[in-house]
Design an enzyme around this catalytic site. Structure first.
Site, PDB file in Angstrom:
ATOM      1  N   LEU A   7      41.872 -83.935 -70.028  1.00 18.61           N
ATOM      2  CA  LEU A   7      40.639 -83.587 -70.934  1.00 18.61           C
ATOM      3  C   LEU A   7      40.131 -82.255 -70.452  1.00 18.61           C
ATOM      4  O   LEU A   7      39.934 -82.001 -69.327  1.00 18.61           O
ATOM      5  CB  LEU A   7      39.660 -84.663 -70.572  1.00 18.61           C
ATOM      6  CG  LEU A   7      39.999 -86.008 -71.394  1.00 18.61           C
ATOM      7  CD1 LEU A   7      39.163 -87.179 -70.877  1.00 18.61           C
ATOM      8  CD2 LEU A   7      39.968 -85.814 -72.901  1.00 18.61           C
TER       9      LEU A   7
ATOM     10  N   HIS B 117      44.841 -94.301 -62.405  1.00 19.49           N
ATOM     11  CA  HIS B 117      45.866 -93.520 -62.119  1.00 19.49           C
ATOM     12  C   HIS B 117      46.790 -94.284 -61.035  1.00 19.49           C
ATOM     13  O   HIS B 117      46.290 -94.878 -60.152  1.00 19.49           O
ATOM     14  CB  HIS B 117      45.466 -92.144 -61.192  1.00 19.49           C
ATOM     15  CG  HIS B 117      46.784 -91.375 -61.181  1.00 19.49           C
ATOM     16  ND1 HIS B 117      47.550 -90.649 -62.003  1.00 19.49           N
ATOM     17  CD2 HIS B 117      47.318 -90.832 -59.850  1.00 19.49           C
ATOM     18  CE1 HIS B 117      48.507 -90.052 -61.507  1.00 19.49           C
ATOM     19  NE2 HIS B 117      48.421 -90.232 -60.245  1.00 19.49           N
TER      20      HIS B 117
HETATM   21  C1  GRF Z   1      49.175 -97.280 -66.488  1.00 19.87           C
HETATM   22  O1  GRF Z   1      50.273 -97.206 -65.467  1.00 19.87           O
HETATM   23  C2  GRF Z   1      48.129 -96.225 -66.182  1.00 19.87           C
HETATM   24  O2  GRF Z   1      47.864 -96.119 -64.707  1.00 19.87           O
HETATM   25  C3  GRF Z   1      48.777 -94.894 -66.418  1.00 19.87           C
HETATM   26  O3  GRF Z   1      49.675 -95.081 -67.431  1.00 19.87           O
HETATM   27  C4  GRF Z   1      49.763 -96.546 -67.892  1.00 19.87           C
HETATM   28  C5  GRF Z   1      49.274 -97.085 -69.117  1.00 19.87           C
HETATM   29  O4  GRF Z   1      49.749 -98.386 -69.148  1.00 19.87           O
HETATM   30  N1  GRF Z   1      47.836 -94.055 -66.850  1.00 19.87           N
HETATM   31  P1  GRF Z   1      48.700 -99.303 -70.453  1.00 19.87           P
HETATM   32  O5  GRF Z   1      48.989 -98.414 -71.470  1.00 19.87           O
HETATM   33  O6  GRF Z   1      47.541 -99.447 -70.067  1.00 19.87           O
HETATM   34  O7  GRF Z   1      49.977-100.447 -70.435  1.00 19.87           O
END
Ligand code: GRF
Length: 204
Positions: free
Chosen positions: A99, A120
């Site tokens: 962003l 994250h």
């Molecule tokens: C998760 O591991 C999140 O931490 C990362 O991308 C993945 C998304 O998973 N940013 P979802 O789309 O919520 O299943």
């Protein structure tokens, strides 16, 4: 305490929030809208199933439609869309676009300041950016780390670096495949993200 959730893919973390609202783990919290930059994101279907408003706002399409536009313009437009829902909190759950400052300023300068938080899949200060789980897995194989983890943090301009709200460790076992680790990571993410939203909703 209404939130807007931004996704780009599967939406298993979005699903965890939806489930927590339904089973009363998250009381007084509602999802006003789910916004994705990808029209094919499965998370949109998860939202639709629960009659949650969904919007698609593709960065690629936005830039392609008018060559004079840039990422900052996108950031301002995205902020406008989100403002329509007047959320108390913006949650990035598997949102894959960095962003721009123009977006963050929209929620920092106006009152009331609205927190933007991100999930994250790495510990504070480790593996910022994409493919964090894979990079942790490889680092473990090299004997550099003996576990990994995740964090929910406030979004600032620097990637995956804002104030940490909650963090959790995730074990890595030597017999783990990458998908074993991913599965363990996602299940800890689901709990931690819900707890972070709960924390912020009770602080307001
Ligand atoms: C998760 O591991 C999140 O931490 C990362 O991308 C993945 C998304 O998973 N940013 P979802 O789309 O919520 O299943």
């Amino acid at each position: 305490f209404n939130i807007v959730v931004l996704i780009s893919g599967n939406g298993s973390n979005l699903q965890a929030i939806i489930d927590a609202i339904e089973n009363k783990t998250l009381e007084g919290v509602s999802i006003s809208a789910v916004i994705s930059n990808k029209s094919e994101a499965f998370g949109l279907k998860r939202a639709e199933k629960h009659n949650i408003a969904t919007r698609v706002f593709s960065l690629q399409k936005y830039l392609k439609d008018d060559a004079s536009r840039n990422r900052n313009d996108y950031g301002i437009e995205l902020a406008k869309i989100i403002r329509e829902y007047n959320p108390k909190l913006i949650v990035l759950a598997g949102w894959m676009i960095i962003l721009p400052a123009s977006f963050l300023v929209e929620f920092e300068k106006n009152q009331p300041i609205i927190d933007v938080i991100n999930l994250h899949p790495a510990l504070p200060g480790q593996f910022a950016g994409a493919h964090a789980i894979e990079r942790a897995y490889e680092s473990f194989q090299k004997g550099e780390i003996d576990h990994t983890g995740l964090m929910v943090h406030k979004v600032i301009e620097e990637i995956d670096a804002g104030q940490v709200i909650l963090t959790a460790n995730v074990d890595i076992k030597k017999e783990d495949t990458l998908s074993d680790l991913e599965e363990r990571m996602h299940s800890v993410e689901h709990t931690t993200l819900v707890n972070a939203i709960k924390l912020l909703s009770t602080q307001q």
